[in-house]
Design an enzyme around this catalytic site. Structure first.
Site, PDB file in Angstrom:
ATOM      1  N   TRP A 137       0.822  -1.210   0.000  1.00 34.99           N
ATOM      2  CA  TRP A 137       0.000   0.000   0.000  1.00 34.99           C
ATOM      3  C   TRP A 137       0.861   1.267   0.000  1.00 34.99           C
ATOM      4  O   TRP A 137       0.316   2.359   0.182  1.00 34.99           O
ATOM      5  CB  TRP A 137      -0.932   0.034   1.222  1.00 34.99           C
ATOM      6  CG  TRP A 137      -0.296  -0.497   2.477  1.00 34.99           C
ATOM      7  CD1 TRP A 137      -0.551  -1.697   3.061  1.00 34.99           C
ATOM      8  CD2 TRP A 137       0.731   0.131   3.287  1.00 34.99           C
ATOM      9  NE1 TRP A 137       0.242  -1.866   4.182  1.00 34.99           N
ATOM     10  CE2 TRP A 137       1.030  -0.762   4.344  1.00 34.99           C
ATOM     11  CE3 TRP A 137       1.410   1.344   3.218  1.00 34.99           C
ATOM     12  CZ2 TRP A 137       1.980  -0.472   5.328  1.00 34.99           C
ATOM     13  CZ3 TRP A 137       2.358   1.639   4.183  1.00 34.99           C
ATOM     14  CH2 TRP A 137       2.626   0.737   5.222  1.00 34.99           C
ATOM     15  N   GLU A 158       2.290 -11.202  11.884  1.00 38.67           N
ATOM     16  CA  GLU A 158       2.199 -12.329  10.947  1.00 38.67           C
ATOM     17  C   GLU A 158       3.456 -13.192  10.842  1.00 38.67           C
ATOM     18  O   GLU A 158       3.537 -14.080   9.993  1.00 38.67           O
ATOM     19  CB  GLU A 158       1.763 -11.851   9.547  1.00 38.67           C
ATOM     20  CG  GLU A 158       0.389 -11.198   9.550  1.00 38.67           C
ATOM     21  CD  GLU A 158      -0.099 -10.789   8.174  1.00 38.67           C
ATOM     22  OE1 GLU A 158       0.704 -10.809   7.208  1.00 38.67           O
ATOM     23  OE2 GLU A 158      -1.289 -10.434   8.049  1.00 38.67           O
ATOM     24  N   GLU A 162      -7.486  -8.369  11.449  1.00 40.18           N
ATOM     25  CA  GLU A 162      -7.221  -7.790  10.129  1.00 40.18           C
ATOM     26  C   GLU A 162      -8.196  -8.369   9.120  1.00 40.18           C
ATOM     27  O   GLU A 162      -8.374  -9.586   9.059  1.00 40.18           O
ATOM     28  CB  GLU A 162      -5.800  -8.106   9.630  1.00 40.18           C
ATOM     29  CG  GLU A 162      -4.713  -7.160  10.061  1.00 40.18           C
ATOM     30  CD  GLU A 162      -3.439  -7.356   9.231  1.00 40.18           C
ATOM     31  OE1 GLU A 162      -3.542  -7.642   8.012  1.00 40.18           O
ATOM     32  OE2 GLU A 162      -2.356  -7.208   9.811  1.00 40.18           O
TER      33      GLU A 162
END
Length: 898
Positions: free
Chosen positions: A195, A465, A562
């Site tokens: 992003w 993660e 998320e």
């Protein structure tokens, strides 16, 4: 007598001013390409990209393709220099240090041609002794030699390769990024993300100053609030950390005080401390505060956020006129992460002050990818206020960014925004060398001491993660699994958790990763067999294939931390990044450049087409329609998914999934104008998703979905800590083409809303019911709202309006409504009333104020009546005429999109 001596010393110090001194070195320095000739003025705090923009070497690096043309700045070395004179009297103190609050990232510090130290971590404070080096009279010089983080990362990776590879090595090509960010302690997103752009920045991104003192300074106040044994009082533990001196001892008197509403509670303690085994000078004290004297701190929506000032004042025994003081603000609250055993798995939710709280919010990425710009207070306040305004109570500070500024956490405290704080590790494995782990200890030490007193910070997570990276074999990690697991445990458990526990006294809530299986992960040796499964801990879930408006698409987890979908910002935001309208075409070179998510634009088009009809690609308004529809599909998808999670707060499926207690969508904010998952674009404008969040995060909602058996199930959700009695749910059925706005069916269901609960209140056989009303799935839709019944005839809406579409809108009989802005009136300072009218039912009505910045009370709504009135609050003073000229309105069947 000791107390008398203490206050006498305080009085003397205030009269004679012998206490510690500071001299700011912020301001204009000189920058230079280290190996070349060019010099230019730079600003501290700042960074090389910002500095090169300020002098015109770079245009706006966030504009056009300038992220690419400016890339060389991160590939070479830079020098920042300052000539300065020392303030009078500063060198008279016993100790003089130079303090760098934030160095990005690799630098050698040279003062008066003497190397005083090196830096290798942008997340810590560096303090160097400079008294023997500084000159009391005349010119002093500082030179900070920065080395390219790209070069250092590559060198460190090459050294690591002599042993074994540590992935990930490089991001996907679509990221257009740099490699080996996991080798260095720098904002992980500064080398690019899906992003955001690659800006491998360098600079002094936080203040620089000289400090001078005789015996010591107060570095940190670390507080912990807990219940007393009898439960009648709060115990406020206060650890005061002092700066080191050559004696490695501190002696004197310490006064610890808390200011409450009508009085102060204080304690005076004698200090006679030597350096502990961790190299710290620290004095601990505690205060007992009766609970009736203070008010609880609550998350947004559950109560107020009172803050109380804790002040420590130290009077040195060695220098009676050397008095130091420091203040922090605390809140009284308790936090518990509840993991109760169920028949299958365990719960995973937060209790604040003993009450279960459904966590509602988003994930915060860096305020700015250039870290010095991320300190902007106006931007911080806008983002956090925007979170509060749409009923969020939690933000996750994501692990690929930075530990945010003190101001960020102060505002979170004030607004009741709970912070889920990741440590800054994301989507990679990391070294576990002695040098790397030592660096991380300093990082955890500094930031936990900085953050622990904030009542808003409720949980710390070891990483983002990375457990999944290892357990799910993201980068071929199974080939060296045992080594990687050993490194993983050494980093996040032996190092990060141990240091957090040491400083917090074991009171901080910690999870090893996100997603994680919580207690099960710990039992499995900190790397679970299936991180993020639905029966334990939290999950991250993304779907780019299945129907995003179908709730059966989504998992039923204990907590979803998320989830998200990409959308495009509206044209006004895009035109701050380009002056060429053709760049906004979805398949343009520019749009491809800005899209860092692999196959992102194609996925977006497919997901839009799942439910919405696109105009012909040759249409003059195709680009505008695509942008609008991307916002519609994303907002509706996140609405469906979030309400799905909220429905399951009180329910378990037959196979044991459910009891969901958290929904944090990805993501809150942006670092540039691009296709991303955000609800607030880079310019600060609310996207349609953010307006939808105000409704789907409302404390009381009515929500429905059609299950696989084509049953419409209608639920209420009440997040309040008390029941809401004597309410009714008004269920209506409308035809899409309904110029008289009359429902074809209407029914009212009376009930009481249980506290902290979701309730299934009605099940309807959808297709049979529609046929009975002379409807089908493509001609009619369901609409509902909760009313508080004041009397038989007087009702007040206590929930947002909601709806269910029985069929896909692309196949439905939508009306060609004529939607207009019929009236605009000024109703107060920066406040306006806008009336929208229509001749038929209109879906996803979007108001835009374009160049007049501000927010509407609601937006993207369904218009089921002939008119609707909303308020608009402008950011700045604006005339009524200017707003009228700026306003526009569109909707799903706007003729211009046909």
């Amino acid at each position: 007598m000791r107390l008398f001596i203490f206050f006498l010393a305080l009085f003397v110090a205030q009269c004679h001013g012998r206490s510690s001194m500071t001299q700011s070195l912020d301001g204009t320095w000189v920058g230079k390409e280290t190996e070349y000739w060019y010099e230019f003025p730079v600003t501290v705090p700042g960074g090389v990209y910002t500095d090169l923009m300020n002098v015109g070497i770079f245009e706006d690096v966030f504009y056009g393709y300038n992220d690419n043309s400016s890339r060389w700045a991160g590939q070479i070395n830079w020098t920042y220099a300052l000539n300065f004179t020392v303030d009078e009297g500063l060198l008279d103190r016993d100790h003089v240090n130079i303090v760098f609050e934030g160095v990005d990232t690799f630098a050698t510090i040279v003062i008066n041609n003497v190397t005083v130290g090196e830096t290798s971590n942008m997340f810590v404070r560096y303090v160097f002794d400079v008294k023997p080096i500084l000159k009391a009279e005349g010119n002093n010089t500082i030179k900070v030699f920065f080395q390219s983080p790209i070069e250092r990362a590559l060198n460190l990776n090459n050294k690591q390769l002599e042993k074994y590879v540590i992935p990930w090595q490089c991001p996907p090509d679509e990221y257009r990024g740099e490699c080996h960010i996991n080798m260095i302690r720098k904002m992980q997103a500064s080398f690019s993300w899906d992003w955001g752009p690659a800006f491998p920045s360098m600079g002094l991104w936080k203040p620089v100053f000289l400090e001078a003192y005789d015996e010591t300074r107060i570095r940190h106040i670390v507080t912990r609030v807990s219940n007393s044994e009898d439960g009648e009082s709060w115990v406020v533990s206060v650890d005061t950390y002092f700066a080191l001196n050559e004696k490695k001892r501190v002696e004197g008197s310490l006064n610890v005080k808390i200011n409450i509403d009508f009085e102060s509670i204080s304690k005076n303690v004698e200090v006679n401390e030597t350096v502990n085994t961790n190299g710290e000078l620290v004095k601990s004290a505690s205060l007992v505060v009766k609970k009736q004297l203070v008010h609880l701190w609550w998350p947004n929506g559950y109560g107020s956020q009172p803050l109380y000032e804790v002040e420590v004042t130290f009077a040195s025994a060695q220098a009676s006129d050397d008095v130091l003081s420091k203040k922090v603000k605390i809140g009284f609250r308790t936090v518990e992460l509840v993991q109760e055993t169920l028949d299958t798995g365990a719960t995973f939710y937060f209790k604040i002050n003993g009450e279960p709280i459904f966590a509602k919010g988003s994930n915060e990425i860096p305020i700015n990818v250039l870290p010095e710009l991320g300190q902007d207070r106006q931007t911080i306040r806008h983002l956090l206020q925007s979170a509060k305004d749409v009923n969020m109570n939690m933000l996750r500070v994501w692990g690929g960014g930075v530990y945010e500024s003190d101001y960020f956490y102060e505002v979170a405290d004030q607004l009741g925004i709970m912070i889920w704080q990741d440590f800054m590790f994301a989507c990679s494995l990391y070294p576990a060398t002695e040098e790397f782990l030592s660096n991380v200890v300093e990082e955890v030490n500094h930031n936990v001491k900085r953050l622990l007193h904030h009542p808003s910070v409720v949980v710390y997570s070891g990483n983002n993660e990375n457990e999944g990276v290892l357990a799910d074999n993201w980068y071929g990690t199974q080939d060296n699994y045992d080594q990687y697991k050993k490194d993983y445990v050494a980093l996040y458990i032996t190092t990060v958790r141990s240091e957090l526990d040491r400083i917090s006294g074991g009171q901080a809530v910690f999870i090893s990763s996100s997603p994680t299986n919580g207690n099960l992960t710990e039992k499995e040796g900190w790397v679970g067999s299936s991180p993020g499964n639905q029966y334990w801990g939290d999950v991250h879930f993304y779907n780019y294939i299945l129907d995003p408006w179908d709730s059966s698409t989504y998992p039923i987890p204990r907590f979803c931390s998320e989830y998200g979908y990409q959308s495009l910002p509206f044209e006004d935001a895009w035109m701050t990044a380009t002056n060429n309208v053709s760049d906004l075409q979805i398949n343009s070179k520019f749009m491809d450049w800005r899209q860092h998510h692999p196959e992102g634009n194609g996925e977006m088009a497919l997901l839009i087409a799942e439910n919405l009809a696109m105009p012909d690609s040759s249409s003059a308004n195709y680009t505008s329609a695509f942008i609008y529809l991307s916002e519609v599909y994303t907002a509706q998808a996140i609405k469906v998914e979030t309400e799905h999670y909220r429905r399951y707060r009180s329910y378990l499926t037959d196979d044991g999934r459910g009891k969901t207690m958290g929904a944090l969508y990805w993501q809150l904010n942006d670092v540039w104008v691009a296709p991303t998952w955000s609800s607030i674009d880079y310019t600060g404008r609310w996207k349609m998703l953010h307006y939808f969040a105000k409704d789907f995060f409302s404390h009381v909602i009515v929500t429905g979905h059609i299950n696989g058996a084509r049953e419409l199930q209608i639920y209420t959700v009440n997040d309040n800590l008390s029941p809401v009695e004597d309410v009714s749910v008004l269920v209506r059925l409308y035809k899409y083409n309904s110029p008289d706005f009359r429902p074809v069916y209407e029914n009212r269901i009376s009930l009481n809303l249980e506290a902290g609960s979701s309730q299934l209140i009605q099940t309807i056989q959808t297709d049979t019911f529609l046929a009975e009303q002379n409807c089908d799935k493509n001609s009619c839709f369901f609409h509902y709202v909760i009313h508080k019944n004041a009397s038989l005839t007087d009702t007040v809406a206590i929930s947002p309006e909601n709806y269910v579409f029985p069929g896909k809108l692309k196949n439905s009989d939508l009306a060609l409504a004529n939607v207009q802005i019929s009236d605009v009136k000024k109703s107060g300072t920066k406040t306006f009333v806008v009336t929208v009218t229509t001749d038929n039912i209109a879906l996803f009505v979007w108001l835009d104020s374009h160049n007049v910045r501000g927010t509407f009370s609601e937006n993207g709504f369904l218009l089921t009546q002939s008119n609707r009135t909303v308020t608009f609050k402008s950011n700045d003073d604006v005339t009524l005429e200017a707003l009228k000229n700026a306003l526009s309105v569109t909707h799903l069947k706007d003729p211009k999109y046909a």
